[in-house]
Motif scaffolding. Structure first.
Motif, PDB file in Angstrom:
ATOM      1  N   ASP A 273       0.849  -1.265  -0.040  1.00  0.00           N
ATOM      2  CA  ASP A 273       0.003   0.196   0.079  1.00  0.00           C
ATOM      3  C   ASP A 273       1.018   1.390   0.107  1.00  0.00           C
ATOM      4  O   ASP A 273       0.688   2.190  -0.577  1.00  0.00           O
ATOM      5  CB  ASP A 273      -0.895   0.172   1.229  1.00  0.00           C
ATOM      6  N   LEU A 274       1.876   1.185   0.827  1.00  0.00           N
ATOM      7  CA  LEU A 274       2.758   2.552   1.047  1.00  0.00           C
ATOM      8  C   LEU A 274       3.584   2.545  -0.621  1.00  0.00           C
ATOM      9  O   LEU A 274       3.842   3.643  -0.771  1.00  0.00           O
ATOM     10  CB  LEU A 274       3.748   2.340   1.992  1.00  0.00           C
ATOM     11  N   THR A 275       3.977   1.451  -1.101  1.00  0.00           N
ATOM     12  CA  THR A 275       4.649   1.767  -2.256  1.00  0.00           C
ATOM     13  C   THR A 275       3.657   2.132  -3.507  1.00  0.00           C
ATOM     14  O   THR A 275       3.949   3.083  -4.224  1.00  0.00           O
ATOM     15  CB  THR A 275       5.235   0.233  -2.675  1.00  0.00           C
ATOM     16  N   ALA A 276       2.448   1.768  -3.341  1.00  0.00           N
ATOM     17  CA  ALA A 276       1.666   2.331  -4.310  1.00  0.00           C
ATOM     18  C   ALA A 276       1.187   3.638  -4.234  1.00  0.00           C
ATOM     19  O   ALA A 276       0.929   4.280  -5.148  1.00  0.00           O
ATOM     20  CB  ALA A 276       0.192   1.406  -3.993  1.00  0.00           C
ATOM     21  N   LEU A 277       1.052   4.165  -2.750  1.00  0.00           N
ATOM     22  CA  LEU A 277       0.906   5.636  -2.734  1.00  0.00           C
ATOM     23  C   LEU A 277       2.186   6.424  -2.980  1.00  0.00           C
ATOM     24  O   LEU A 277       2.078   7.597  -2.648  1.00  0.00           O
ATOM     25  CB  LEU A 277       0.304   5.854  -1.384  1.00  0.00           C
ATOM     26  N   LYS A 278       3.196   5.837  -3.363  1.00  0.00           N
ATOM     27  CA  LYS A 278       4.515   6.397  -3.640  1.00  0.00           C
ATOM     28  C   LYS A 278       5.125   7.139  -2.159  1.00  0.00           C
ATOM     29  O   LYS A 278       5.721   7.837  -2.362  1.00  0.00           O
ATOM     30  CB  LYS A 278       4.337   7.440  -4.585  1.00  0.00           C
ATOM     31  N   LEU A 279       4.902   6.276  -1.021  1.00  0.00           N
ATOM     32  CA  LEU A 279       5.383   6.915   0.181  1.00  0.00           C
ATOM     33  C   LEU A 279       6.547   5.991   0.574  1.00  0.00           C
ATOM     34  O   LEU A 279       7.340   6.416   1.435  1.00  0.00           O
ATOM     35  CB  LEU A 279       4.403   6.860   1.132  1.00  0.00           C
TER      36      LEU A 279
END
Length: 283
Positions: A273-279
């Motif tokens: 999820d964090l990767t998908a949100l570019k975080l």
């Protein structure tokens, strides 16, 4: 330099052995070691196990010859705290970072909280102690006891039944109450994903861990309880990610001082999820 931003370092405690994951102990220990050696290792906190499984976890950890950091969920109430702490002190294969104790459901939660903190006072030294407080009855009195004793709080944010998911207003009240009393807290269950959503298979309303992080930050910055609840209800991942990315490292560290971590039976779901949100960087 860490590839994990300060807001997310050691945010996700590994609860792989707990529902709904229910990973067998041997597999859970092996998977945890793999997570702690991966490029995203700094996202991951300790392995969570019960006191009933502590000896088995130690035996499995011994095979690798490297002490395993664990957080121990006490299953037998206040009387189970000292045996778990003492076993951890004696074991060369474990580092007990924290214990987690759930208050029993009774009319006077503060009385139960007092028993728990007294037991902690007798044996807790370098470990952290998290007291899980339900949100029914006079829960704030129990939180007062935890605050006075200098321990941490724990909030259940989900589970296998809809009744175990608190509302946004209830979570906002808990966050506000903890910060008002200067009590750090962790969460458990239901926070596998970054953003608030409705689960397709169950219809349960899941809180998002990014929502909780930003709600905590907002409360620290003076937001009222209604504003905190509104952040918890925000389903716009792009909006939440933009706000998170704009936090300074000082703001991130300040947030994590109070919202210490959450337990998840999946490490991959929060990471993806964090990767998908570019975080997070792709890893």
């Amino acid at each position: 330099m860490s590839t994990i931003p300060a807001l997310f370092r050691h945010l996700v405690d590994d609860a792989a052995m707990f529902p709904p994951g229910d990973l067998p102990l041997v597999e859970a220990v092996s998977a945890h070691r793999a997570h702690r050696q991966a490029p995203y290792a700094e996202l991951v906190g300790p392995l969570i196990c019960t006191d009933d499984n502590l000896m088995k976890v130690a035996a499995e950890a011994a095979k690798a010859g490297d002490p395993l950091e664990v957080s121990v969920v006490i299953t037998g109430g206040a009387g189970g705290i000292e045996p778990a702490i003492r076993y951890g002190d004696r074991s060369p294969d474990l580092v007990v970072e924290s214990i987690e104790v759930r208050l029993r459901d009774e009319d006077d939660l503060s009385r139960n909280a007092l028993r728990v903190v007294r037991a902690c006072d007798d044996c807790v030294d370098e470990e952290s102690a998290f007291v899980e407080i339900g949100l029914d009855g006079a829960w704030e009195r129990a939180l007062d006891v935890v605050a006075d004793a200098g321990y941490y709080a724990k909030l259940r944010t989900g589970g296998l039944d809809a009744s175990l998911f608190p509302t946004a207003d209830q979570v906002a009240a808990f966050i506000t109450a903890c910060l008002d009393r200067e009590v750090a807290f962790k969460c458990t269950a239901g926070l596998h994903n970054a953003v608030r959503h409705t689960a397709e298979d169950t219809g349960f309303e899941h809180h998002g861990f990014l929502n909780v992080l930003l709600a905590t930050r907002a409360s620290l910055d003076g937001a009222g309880q209604d504003e905190v609840a509104a952040i918890l209800e925000n389903r716009n991942g792009e909006d939440l990610a933009t706000t998170a990315a704009q936090l300074s490292e000082e703001q991130a560290n300040g947030t994590r001082r109070w919202f210490t971590s959450f337990g998840s039976c999946s490490i991959d779901e929060p990471r993806h999820d964090l990767t998908a949100l570019k975080l997070l960087e792709t890893s």
